[in-house]
Design a protein around this motif. Sequence first.
Motif, PDB file in Angstrom:
ATOM      1  N   LEU A   1       0.696  -1.028   0.096  1.00 16.91           N
ATOM      2  CA  LEU A   1       0.196   0.030  -0.008  1.00 16.91           C
ATOM      3  C   LEU A   1       0.837   1.200  -0.055  1.00 16.91           C
ATOM      4  O   LEU A   1       0.686   2.216  -0.875  1.00 16.91           O
ATOM      5  N   GLY A   2       1.857   1.184   0.956  1.00 14.34           N
ATOM      6  CA  GLY A   2       2.827   2.394   1.032  1.00 14.34           C
ATOM      7  C   GLY A   2       3.503   2.706  -0.294  1.00 14.34           C
ATOM      8  O   GLY A   2       3.832   3.653  -0.573  1.00 14.34           O
TER       9      GLY A   2
ATOM     10  N   GLY B   1      -0.307   9.674  -9.507  1.00  9.37           N
ATOM     11  CA  GLY B   1       0.080  10.754  -9.831  1.00  9.37           C
ATOM     12  C   GLY B   1       0.428  10.830 -11.421  1.00  9.37           C
ATOM     13  O   GLY B   1       0.788   9.776 -11.852  1.00  9.37           O
ATOM     14  N   PRO B   2       0.571  12.137 -11.930  1.00 10.30           N
ATOM     15  CA  PRO B   2       0.932  12.342 -13.383  1.00 10.30           C
ATOM     16  C   PRO B   2       2.431  11.947 -13.348  1.00 10.30           C
ATOM     17  O   PRO B   2       3.531  12.815 -13.049  1.00 10.30           O
ATOM     18  N   SER B   3       3.057  11.154 -14.354  1.00  6.97           N
ATOM     19  CA  SER B   3       4.288  10.856 -14.647  1.00  6.97           C
ATOM     20  C   SER B   3       4.794  11.566 -15.350  1.00  6.97           C
ATOM     21  O   SER B   3       6.249  11.923 -15.297  1.00  6.97           O
ATOM     22  N   ALA B   4       3.917  12.417 -16.303  1.00  5.17           N
ATOM     23  CA  ALA B   4       4.649  13.444 -17.302  1.00  5.17           C
ATOM     24  C   ALA B   4       5.241  14.755 -16.405  1.00  5.17           C
ATOM     25  O   ALA B   4       6.104  15.176 -16.947  1.00  5.17           O
ATOM     26  N   LEU B   5       4.612  14.652 -15.310  1.00  5.14           N
ATOM     27  CA  LEU B   5       5.340  16.036 -14.160  1.00  5.14           C
ATOM     28  C   LEU B   5       5.971  15.632 -13.268  1.00  5.14           C
ATOM     29  O   LEU B   5       6.491  16.265 -12.269  1.00  5.14           O
ATOM     30  N   HIS B   6       6.548  14.206 -13.333  1.00  2.00           N
ATOM     31  CA  HIS B   6       7.472  13.444 -12.526  1.00  2.00           C
ATOM     32  C   HIS B   6       6.731  13.390 -11.065  1.00  2.00           C
ATOM     33  O   HIS B   6       7.635  13.566  -9.942  1.00  2.00           O
ATOM     34  N   LEU B   7       5.380  13.446 -11.088  1.00  2.00           N
ATOM     35  CA  LEU B   7       4.880  13.340  -9.760  1.00  2.00           C
ATOM     36  C   LEU B   7       3.985  11.986  -9.444  1.00  2.00           C
ATOM     37  O   LEU B   7       3.073  11.904  -8.936  1.00  2.00           O
ATOM     38  N   ASP B   8       4.773  10.813 -10.294  1.00  2.00           N
ATOM     39  CA  ASP B   8       3.767   9.541  -9.907  1.00  2.00           C
ATOM     40  C   ASP B   8       4.849   9.185  -8.877  1.00  2.00           C
ATOM     41  O   ASP B   8       5.617   8.305  -8.778  1.00  2.00           O
ATOM     42  N   LEU B   9       4.347   9.521  -7.518  1.00  3.31           N
ATOM     43  CA  LEU B   9       4.906   9.238  -6.164  1.00  3.31           C
ATOM     44  C   LEU B   9       4.362   7.983  -5.610  1.00  3.31           C
ATOM     45  O   LEU B   9       2.908   7.767  -5.744  1.00  3.31           O
ATOM     46  N   THR B  10       4.824   7.342  -4.654  1.00  7.21           N
ATOM     47  CA  THR B  10       4.288   6.553  -3.831  1.00  7.21           C
ATOM     48  C   THR B  10       3.189   7.023  -3.027  1.00  7.21           C
ATOM     49  O   THR B  10       3.535   8.226  -2.455  1.00  7.21           O
ATOM     50  N   LEU B  11       2.300   6.446  -2.464  1.00 10.16           N
ATOM     51  CA  LEU B  11       1.420   6.748  -1.372  1.00 10.16           C
ATOM     52  C   LEU B  11       2.286   7.535  -0.114  1.00 10.16           C
ATOM     53  O   LEU B  11       1.961   8.521   0.351  1.00 10.16           O
ATOM     54  N   ALA B  12       3.469   6.686   0.029  1.00 10.23           N
ATOM     55  CA  ALA B  12       3.909   6.932   1.414  1.00 10.23           C
ATOM     56  C   ALA B  12       4.740   8.172   1.041  1.00 10.23           C
ATOM     57  O   ALA B  12       5.049   9.200   2.137  1.00 10.23           O
ATOM     58  N   THR B  13       5.296   8.553  -0.255  1.00  9.89           N
ATOM     59  CA  THR B  13       5.985   9.944  -0.531  1.00  9.89           C
ATOM     60  C   THR B  13       4.916  10.910  -0.383  1.00  9.89           C
ATOM     61  O   THR B  13       5.136  11.993  -0.241  1.00  9.89           O
TER      62      THR B  13
END
Length: 416
Positions: free
Chosen positions: A63-64, A69-81
Motif C-alpha cells: 500500500l505504501g 500521480g502524473p508521470s509526465a510531471l514527475h509526480l508519480d509518487l508512492t502513497l508514502a511519499t
Amino acid sequence: MRPRDLLRRTRTGRLFVPPSPREASRLAELLRRETVGGALLIGAALVALVWANTPWREAYTALGALRVGPSALHLDLTLATWASDGLLAIFFFVAGLELKREFVAGDLRDPARALLPVAAAVGGMVLPAVLYAAITLGDPERLAGWAVPTATDIAFALAVLAVVGRGLPTALRTFLLTLAVVDDLIAITIIAVFYTETLSVVPLLLALVPIALFGVLVQRRVRSWWLLLPLAGVAWALVHASGVHATVAGVLLGFTVPVIRRSPGEGPGLAEHFEQRWRPLSAGVAVPVFAFFAAGVSVVGGGLGASLSDTVTIGVVVGLVAGKTIGVAGATWLVSRFTRARLDPSLCWPDVLGLALLGGIGFTVSLLIGELAFGGGTPADDHVKVGIVAASVIASVLATLVLRLSARRRARPGER
C-alpha cells in the motif's frame, strides 16, 4: 431531505446524507483540540505498527509503495511519499502560520519573554544531536541520523500535557508552545540545509514566482481558495522538483500570510483565520496519514532484537529521553542563573523538568528526518522508528509522573 441527496447512495444501498454545515463546524472544532489530534496521531501509528507485524504485513508495504500521480510531471509518487512530501506540507503550512504569529504578535516578539524558551529549544536540540553523534561515532552511515532526536512533536506533547495538566499553571503550556515553535523553526532549517542531497536552482527560483503571487494576494486579504490553492500547488511542485524537501514550500507560504488585521477592531487576523481553517485538516488527516505510512515497522522474527542492539536505536532513545531533558532543563537553568531572564512566577523547577521530558516526545518530524537520513524502508530507518516510538513512550510516562507529582504538591496547603 433534499432531492439530490436521494440520488447519493452507498454501495449497500443506504441513503448517504452529507453532514450539515453545523455538523462540519463541530467536527472541525473537535479536530482543533490537542487531545483529539494527539489521539489520532497515536491511533494511526498503532494501527501501522500492528498491521506491519501481522501475516498481512506485505499488504501494508505494498500500500505504501503504490504509485499515483502524473508521470509526465514527475509526480508519480508512492502513497508514502505523497504522505511525507504532500500532506506534511499542510502541517508545515500551519506551523509557518503559527511561527509568524508568535514572532509578530506572540511571546517571541518580546526578547525578554522569549529568551528562556528559545534557549531551552536550542539546548534541547544541540545536546540530543551531540549524544547521538557520540554513540554512533565512527560509523558515517549511522551518523547521518544525528538530527532525528532533535525534534519535538508539538501535537503529541501538547496532547499529553492537556491530559495530565490539570492543576498546573497555564504558563507551562505557553512555555512548551513557544519552545516547540522555535524547535519547529530549527528543524525546518535543518531539513532544508542538511537533508537536501541535490539542488536544482532553476525550479527553486521559479518557485519564488507563485510564492510571491500568493504573498501579494494574501497581503491584499484575498481568501479565495480557487486563486490561492493553485498557486500553492505550483509552488509545492517546483520546490519538490528542486530537490529541497517539499514541506519547506508550506512554511514559506505560511510566512507570507499577514498576522495583523488591516482594519481596527476585534477578530482574528488572516494568519489566525487560515490556521483555524487548516488545522483540522492537518491534525485530522495530514499528520495521522503520515504517521500511518511512516510508523509501520516489523519487529517480529528477530527484528526487535536487531533494532535494540543497533547504535541508531540507542542514539535516538538516549538523545530524545536524556538529551532533551538535560538540554531543555539545563539551558533554562543556565540562562535564568546568568542573565536577567526569569521563569514565570507561577512555574517551579519540577514543572520545567516535566516540560523537558515532554520535549523527548519526538514523532512526526523525527520520523520525517529519519526517512530523509536513511531512506524509507531501509533497516536503519526501521531502527529509527523503533527508537522514536520507544523514546516517545518513555518520555510520555516519565513526564506524566513528574507533572502529576508537581500538581499534587501544588494542591497541598502552603506549597506551590
